[in-house]
Design a protein around this motif. Structure first.
Motif, PDB file in Angstrom:
ATOM      1  N   LEU A   1      -0.536  -1.695  -3.979  1.00  0.00           N
ATOM      2  CA  LEU A   1      -0.752  -0.259  -3.754  1.00  0.00           C
ATOM      3  C   LEU A   1      -1.518  -0.043  -2.446  1.00  0.00           C
ATOM      4  O   LEU A   1      -1.141   0.785  -1.604  1.00  0.00           O
ATOM      5  CB  LEU A   1      -1.528   0.326  -4.937  1.00  0.00           C
ATOM      6  CG  LEU A   1      -1.711   1.840  -4.939  1.00  0.00           C
ATOM      7  CD1 LEU A   1      -0.400   2.517  -5.302  1.00  0.00           C
ATOM      8  CD2 LEU A   1      -2.785   2.257  -5.948  1.00  0.00           C
ATOM      9  N   LEU A   2      -2.595  -0.831  -2.270  1.00  0.00           N
ATOM     10  CA  LEU A   2      -3.400  -0.704  -1.052  1.00  0.00           C
ATOM     11  C   LEU A   2      -2.586  -1.071   0.179  1.00  0.00           C
ATOM     12  O   LEU A   2      -2.679  -0.427   1.224  1.00  0.00           O
ATOM     13  CB  LEU A   2      -4.634  -1.597  -1.147  1.00  0.00           C
ATOM     14  CG  LEU A   2      -5.789  -1.061  -1.995  1.00  0.00           C
ATOM     15  CD1 LEU A   2      -6.934  -2.051  -2.006  1.00  0.00           C
ATOM     16  CD2 LEU A   2      -6.261   0.292  -1.465  1.00  0.00           C
ATOM     17  N   LYS A   3      -1.773  -2.110   0.044  1.00  0.00           N
ATOM     18  CA  LYS A   3      -0.983  -2.579   1.180  1.00  0.00           C
ATOM     19  C   LYS A   3       0.014  -1.506   1.623  1.00  0.00           C
ATOM     20  O   LYS A   3       0.119  -1.183   2.816  1.00  0.00           O
ATOM     21  CB  LYS A   3      -0.246  -3.859   0.784  1.00  0.00           C
ATOM     22  CG  LYS A   3       0.410  -4.564   1.947  1.00  0.00           C
ATOM     23  CD  LYS A   3       1.124  -5.818   1.474  1.00  0.00           C
ATOM     24  CE  LYS A   3       2.396  -5.996   2.286  1.00  0.00           C
ATOM     25  NZ  LYS A   3       3.426  -6.747   1.594  1.00  0.00           N
ATOM     26  N   ILE A   4       0.735  -0.942   0.650  1.00  0.00           N
ATOM     27  CA  ILE A   4       1.748   0.068   0.981  1.00  0.00           C
ATOM     28  C   ILE A   4       1.113   1.258   1.695  1.00  0.00           C
ATOM     29  O   ILE A   4       1.567   1.692   2.757  1.00  0.00           O
ATOM     30  CB  ILE A   4       2.455   0.549  -0.292  1.00  0.00           C
ATOM     31  CG1 ILE A   4       3.377  -0.544  -0.813  1.00  0.00           C
ATOM     32  CG2 ILE A   4       3.264   1.813  -0.020  1.00  0.00           C
ATOM     33  CD1 ILE A   4       4.002  -0.201  -2.132  1.00  0.00           C
ATOM     34  N   HIS A   5       0.032   1.758   1.078  1.00  0.00           N
ATOM     35  CA  HIS A   5      -0.575   2.958   1.672  1.00  0.00           C
ATOM     36  C   HIS A   5      -1.317   2.623   2.957  1.00  0.00           C
ATOM     37  O   HIS A   5      -1.343   3.422   3.898  1.00  0.00           O
ATOM     38  CB  HIS A   5      -1.465   3.651   0.644  1.00  0.00           C
ATOM     39  CG  HIS A   5      -0.671   4.300  -0.439  1.00  0.00           C
ATOM     40  ND1 HIS A   5      -0.056   5.519  -0.298  1.00  0.00           N
ATOM     41  CD2 HIS A   5      -0.335   3.873  -1.683  1.00  0.00           C
ATOM     42  CE1 HIS A   5       0.620   5.822  -1.402  1.00  0.00           C
ATOM     43  NE2 HIS A   5       0.455   4.836  -2.258  1.00  0.00           N
ATOM     44  N   GLY A   6      -1.889   1.414   3.011  1.00  0.00           N
ATOM     45  CA  GLY A   6      -2.527   0.973   4.253  1.00  0.00           C
ATOM     46  C   GLY A   6      -1.514   0.916   5.388  1.00  0.00           C
ATOM     47  O   GLY A   6      -1.764   1.396   6.504  1.00  0.00           O
TER      48      GLY A   6
END
Lengths: 223, 227, 292, 424
Positions: free
Chosen positions: B54-59
């Motif tokens: 989740l963090l990677k995608i939004h990051g």
């Protein structure tokens, strides 16, 4: 103060989500993205405090968490919980490309668990249980004679079950009498779906009623 | 080794759990319960993968300034705030030793104000969608659709006072046609017949799929051989 | 003339979902704002429960199990309260417990709304008791069927069970004259029927959410005495109660009140289904004519 | 929860003998000329001294390890006191006393109402000797039976109450494996057309033509649900098509484990048709575990990316209709498949094609193209045939039994029902 703030945040988010019914818009996007972030973290936190801590850390090393969570004073370590810990760590090998295939071992445990529990659960309650429930007299006796209404009902019931089961036959061509029974079966399924849909409409409306009542209480708090 | 060992693990675990319902003796009888705990624990470890993703995608969205990247900031901030407040039990009276969802904690505040209200509102959208779906789907286009329509219509009317008034005048002999009675009959006879057949079918589908998984016939979840 | 007709058909065919949404919103908001109430008539499946409670002699024991959580309160709570009111009014003994961990807070709500407001003269431990929640799902039901005191050694407050007058002649579930499960899933009414009603030959009645009710009809009336399905079921019980005991009119009409928006919304949906079909048939007829 | 059938059996001979002795006891007393009871009763009528009659103690008391269980339980059975006559109030009930030595202190562990003849003591430790007495409770006094024991609670190696279940499980397993092997041996099997399956190709093709993405939702449950596994198997088949057609595929998931498994599955699908270059891990991405948070995000994806096709394959709850209605509003072709009976009506109403219950599993087998998987479908059909057969025979037997009242028929009908009784 905190309560008023809570009420306002909740009310504004409620409006933002309802706005989606008109069309996608920045307010909905905001609420959606906030909800996704907060809820993902919520379930992680719950996972940490209600599963990881009491069921893993506390079982393997009770003294380390005795201050954090409720547990008996004299809890003894249960070393077999090292197994899920190993599987859990194997799961994390997915982060390292070279050894990521090790995560399949953990996956294999999960699949074995799924298959084993579901096999018996459905065998018992849905297969055996439903056959048992169908073994009732077709012609229903009442005092003196027999009950016409109840008899018709039980005939319809048993014909419905059999025909609907025939619809689910995969390896036989649905032609002739078999095909006719299968068509009758799909009619029964359609009545089932229509009835269940119609019955549920009410429950769905009551959810909206609850939300509108909440907005009403918010409005009342302003004035 | 990359394919064989997982297949063996699945086989052993699956068989052991099936045996467990017939053998009340240790170690089998506790397996069902213990293994569910094991499963929950593995799922918690996997959270790291999910949360990381989740963090990677939004990051990525933020760093690449792709479409709607500003909203991704909302997700990341919401996620991290909730995670830190909850995992370290920051803010509010109970402190580190108390219950994470204790009244007055920051975690509970965010839960009540954001989580609960969004959840309940999303859920209540169903009231609207159930109406639009009824309008669209309940049309007498084919024989099957007509049956769907008739059954749904009788039940819908039967659930309102309308049903009571429409056929309340029927004489005793025709009482079974009274709409509330009719809708009860539909629910308890044809609906029931359909439900039962569906349940038996589903049970067989699940039994067969489980068996194929245990025996290693179905193994697409393992991905490829070798790599 | 034909032109005008086609227009209507076209309009109906291409009706925007947002108009449906708007009408549904109004159908809920307006009755709530103006406190619109419809008369409710109870159906046999709900009346069966009411009549059973009505027929029990004073002093009979009735168990209510709270097997639901906050998410289904709008549907489940009115049922529990209407039944509890009825039970206490008939001077029956009320035993309350929960198979769901989320049940006891709802029991507390009921105690506040029903017992502390309408039945202040009823004595705890003599007329009613709150046994609380125990883990174990259907296993708990199975266990208390054989030995209730073995599982419940104390009430919810930790007081020894032997201290209560109404617990003295209760050993297991078969001492109950009626079990009512107010539930919204697993474990719930189905489990009470399978693990208590059937093996112990005890009358079991249920109150469930509307989503779950169709799945429980198979048990009625052979294994399940009666069933309250969704808000409608709750309203029907309230209606039966109020028509017999008008003194409860003020306190016991929460489900009936909430039925206002439901009924209007329902009627709107029914109207849409009718309009949708008229449009469909009108269009089909026109197409046939065109072909001819 | 039927009582263990040993109850019925051990009444037979000893019970008969005992009732005979009890029945004859007044006669025996008469013969010996010893009639204190009769005299005492007469005295109570004349002199108002309260003399409570001595009650006959429970007889034939037995304590034994409860059968077929995980230990921790001893069953105590007895025959009710001959004074325990329906309609009288002489007997108030029975008490069960327990001790760990035959001569030690007996402690009352429980009481049961009149006419009870069995008690399950679940407060025992495994592998410990216990001794029991059963007392009949009168108005003033309790009269105790003889001590029985020792009884030892043990874990059993087989739950004999589930023999029927084992039998049925073995038959189904055999049927499924048999056809799997037949199919493996090369026997061609006929499978009827399932419209939802046939639509998959067309739906992927449509998305390709329109240049729009495909959205695949494998349910909202975790990998411990077999429906999710079936959904991922279908994902593999859809993935092969999208790889060949070079169509964009997006798979948002609500569980981390489903994400991991979904990636393995999809990667292999792309590899197997020779297009690993088109695969990327981002195709399968995690959203949130929260049901409605997930729905909010998927709804957002739908209205923003306007997929041409939506697949819903797996376990669904209330969100089914929210997803399907939003998908419909953006004009997507929708194919659903689920084995959640409560959600089927909504998919049937709102989607173009719906795989109903078992069809979901059939589709996952059929689309895989693996003969062995297809073979298992025929095994499932055998299961349905068995179900239909027993439902019909059971209902006909029950009808015949209830109409004729014939004992043999009733016996046969009960026997058949017992075969399908669930004993826990």
């Amino acid at each position: 103060m905190a309560q008023t703030l809570e009420l306002w945040i909740a009310a504004l988010l409620t409006f933002m989500i309802f706005s989606f019914l008109y069309k996608d818009n920045p307010f909905y996007k905001f609420a959606e993205h906030l909800f996704v972030g907060v809820s993902a973290a919520y379930w992680m936190v719950i996972g940490i405090w209600s599963t990881l801590m009491p069921n893993l850390v506390a079982r393997l090393w009770p003294s380390s968490v005795s201050g954090f969570i409720n547990m008996p004073e004299d809890a003894q370590p249960e070393y077999h919980f090292i197994i899920p810990a190993i599987f859990g760590i194997l799961m994390l090998t997915r982060l390292v490309e070279r050894i990521s295939w090790l995560s399949r071992w953990a996956m294999a445990f999960v699949i074995g668990f799924a298959a084993g529990t579901n096999f018996t659960r459905y065998l018992q309650s849905d297969f055996v249980g439903q056959i048992y429930n169908s073994m009732y007299p077709i012609i229903v006796k009442a005092d003196g004679g027999f009950a016409l209404g109840a008899t018709i009902s039980s005939i319809v019931l048993i014909v419905g079950v059999i025909c609907a089961l025939i619809y689910f036959f995969f390896s036989k061509e649905h032609t002739g009498a078999f095909g006719a029974a299968s068509r009758l079966g799909i009619w029964f399924l359609m009545v089932t779906f229509g009835a269940a849909f119609g019955y549920t409409v009410m429950a769905r409306i009551s959810l909206l009623t609850g939300r509108i009542q909440f907005l009403g209480s918010w409005l009342a708090s302003i004035f | 080794m990359r394919v064989q060992i997982p297949l063996i693990i699945t086989f052993i675990v699956g068989i052991a759990l099936i045996v467990a319902i017939f053998v009340p003796h240790d170690p089998f009888h506790r397996m069902n319960e213990e293994f569910s705990v094991y499963f929950d624990l593995i799922a918690v470890f996997a959270f790291i993968l999910g949360g990381g993703n989740l963090l990677k995608i939004h990051g990525n969205r933020i760093s690449r300034r792709s479409r709607d990247w500003k909203y991704s900031i909302v997700t990341v901030v919401g996620f991290l705030t909730m995670l830190i407040v909850g995992a370290f039990k920051i803010g509010g009276p109970p402190g580190l030793t108390g219950d994470v969802t204790a009244e007055g904690s920051w975690f509970k505040f965010m839960y009540d104000s954001v989580f609960v209200s969004c959840q309940a509102t999303m859920f209540s959208l169903l009231a609207f969608f159930v109406a639009s779906a009824s309008y669209r789907a309940f049309r007498a286009k084919t024989k099957e659709a007509t049956l769907l329509l008739i059954a749904a219509f009788i039940i819908l009317i039967g659930r309102t006072p309308l049903g009571h008034y429409m056929t309340g005048w029927l004489p005793q002999q025709l009482e079974f046609l009274h709409i509330p009675n009719l809708s009860n009959w539909i629910l308890s006879i044809p609906n029931m017949a359909g439900q039962r057949a569906i349940m038996i079918g589903i049970a067989l589908g699940i039994i067969s799929t489980s068996l194929k998984l245990i025996l290693g016939i179905e193994r697409s979840y393992l991905g490829g051989e070798g790599k | 003339m034909a032109e005008g007709k086609r227009d209507i058909v076209e309009v109906l065919k291409a009706i925007d979902r947002r108009i449906i949404f708007l009408l549904i919103a109004l159908a809920v908001i307006l009755p709530l704002a103006f406190h619109l109430v419809f008369s409710v008539h109870s159906s046999p499946i709900v009346e069966a429960i009411f009549d059973k409670v009505e027929s029990l002699p004073p002093g009979s024991k009735v168990l209510i199990s709270f097997d639901y959580g906050p998410s289904t309160v709008p549907e489940n709570q009115p049922m529990a309260e209407a039944v509890a009111r009825h039970v206490l009014h008939k001077d029956l003994k009320l035993y309350m417990m929960a198979v769901w961990a989320t049940g006891p807070p709802q029991t507390e709500v009921l105690i506040r709304n029903v017992i502390q407001t309408d039945f202040q003269d009823k004595v705890y431990g003599v007329d009613w008791i709150n046994l609380g929640y125990k883990a174990g799902n259907q296993g708990l039901i199975n266990a208390i069927l054989l030995d209730l005191k073995g599982m419940y050694t104390t009430d919810i407050n930790g007081t020894g069970i032997g201290e209560f007058e109404m617990m003295r002649d209760v050993d297991n579930l078969t001492d109950m004259s009626l079990i009512i499960c107010i539930g919204s899933g697993f474990p719930g009414v189905r489990e009470w029927v399978q693990f208590a009603g059937d093996p112990g030959d005890i009358p079991v009645a249920g109150g469930v959410t509307a989503v779950e009710a169709p799945l429980l009809y198979p048990y009625y009336p052979r294994q399940l005495l009666g069933l309250m399905g969704g808000l409608q079921g709750a309203a029907e019980y309230e209606a039966a109660l109020v028509s017999k005991y008008p003194q409860f009119e003020a306190s016991s009409e929460q489900a009936i009140q909430l039925m206002g928006p439901q009924t209007v919304a329902h009627l709107v949906i029914i109207a849409f289904v009718v309009v949708g079909n008229i449009a469909f048939f009108a269009e089909r007829r026109r197409e046939r004519r065109r072909k001819a | 929860m039927a009582p263990p059938d040993r109850d019925c059996r051990h009444f037979s001979k000893p019970a008969l003998l005992l009732s005979l002795v009890l029945f004859l006891s007044p006669v025996l007393l008469l013969c010996t000329g010893n009639l204190p009871e009769a005299g005492a009763q007469e005295t109570t009528l004349t002199i108002p001294a309260i003399v409570h009659p001595e009650l006959a103690t429970p007889t034939n008391v037995e304590a034994f390890d409860s059968p077929s269980d995980q230990g921790g339980s001893i069953t105590i059975t007895w025959e009710e006191s001959t004074d325990d006559v329906p309609g009288t109030t002489l007997v108030k009930g029975y008490v069960i006393l327990r001790s760990e030595s035959p001569t030690g202190d007996f402690e009352e562990i429980s009481s049961v109402p009149p006419h009870a003849e069995e008690y399950l003591d679940t407060s025992v430790r495994n592998n410990t000797d216990y001794y029991y007495k059963v007392g009949v409770v009168g108005a003033e006094q309790t009269f105790l039976s003889q001590t029985v024991g020792p009884a030892v609670a043990k874990q059993q190696w087989f739950n004999s109450r589930k023999v029927n279940l084992l039998f049925i499980a073995l038959i189904l397993t055999f049927a499924i494996i048999l056809y799997v092997f037949q199919a493996k041996a090369g026997k061609k099997l006929y499978i009827r057309r399932i419209s939802g399956i046939e639509a998959v190709d067309e739906a992927v093709g449509r998305a390709t033509e329109m240049g729009k993405p495909i959205l695949f939702i494998p349910g909202i449950q975790d990998m411990d649900n077999v429906q999710t596994v079936a959904g991922l198997t279908i994902l593999a088949s859809v993935g092969k098509l999208t790889a060949q057609y070079e169509t964009k595929l997006e798979v948002p998931v609500s569980r981390s484990l489903v994400m991991s498994t979904g990636r393995e599955t999809l990667k292999q699908a792309y590899l197997s048709v020779g297009r690993p270059d088109l695969y990327s891990d981002d195709m399968v991405h995690y959203v949130t575990d929260e049901q409605f948070g997930y729905v909010a995000a998927v709804d957002g994806i739908m209205v923003r990316e306007k997929p041409a096709t939506c697949f819903y394959m797996g376990a669904f709850f209330a969100e089914s209709l929210i997803l399907a209605e939003t998908g419909n509003s953006v004009g997507a072709i929708q194919i659903a498949g689920t084995a959640m009976p409560t959600q089927l009506p909504f998919f049937v109403a709102a989607c173009d094609y719906t795989l109903i219950g078992e069809e979901l599993f059939a589709a996952s087998a059929y689309l895989s193209g693996d003969e062995k998987m297809i073979g298992s479908l025929k095994g499932q059909d055998v299961g349905k045939a068995i179900a239909m057969f027993f439902i019909l025979v059971g209902a006909v037997l029950a009808t015949a039994a209830s109409l004729s009242g014939n004992e043999a028929l009733t016996g046969a009908s009960d026997w058949l029902r017992n075969l399908f009784t669930l004993n826990f």
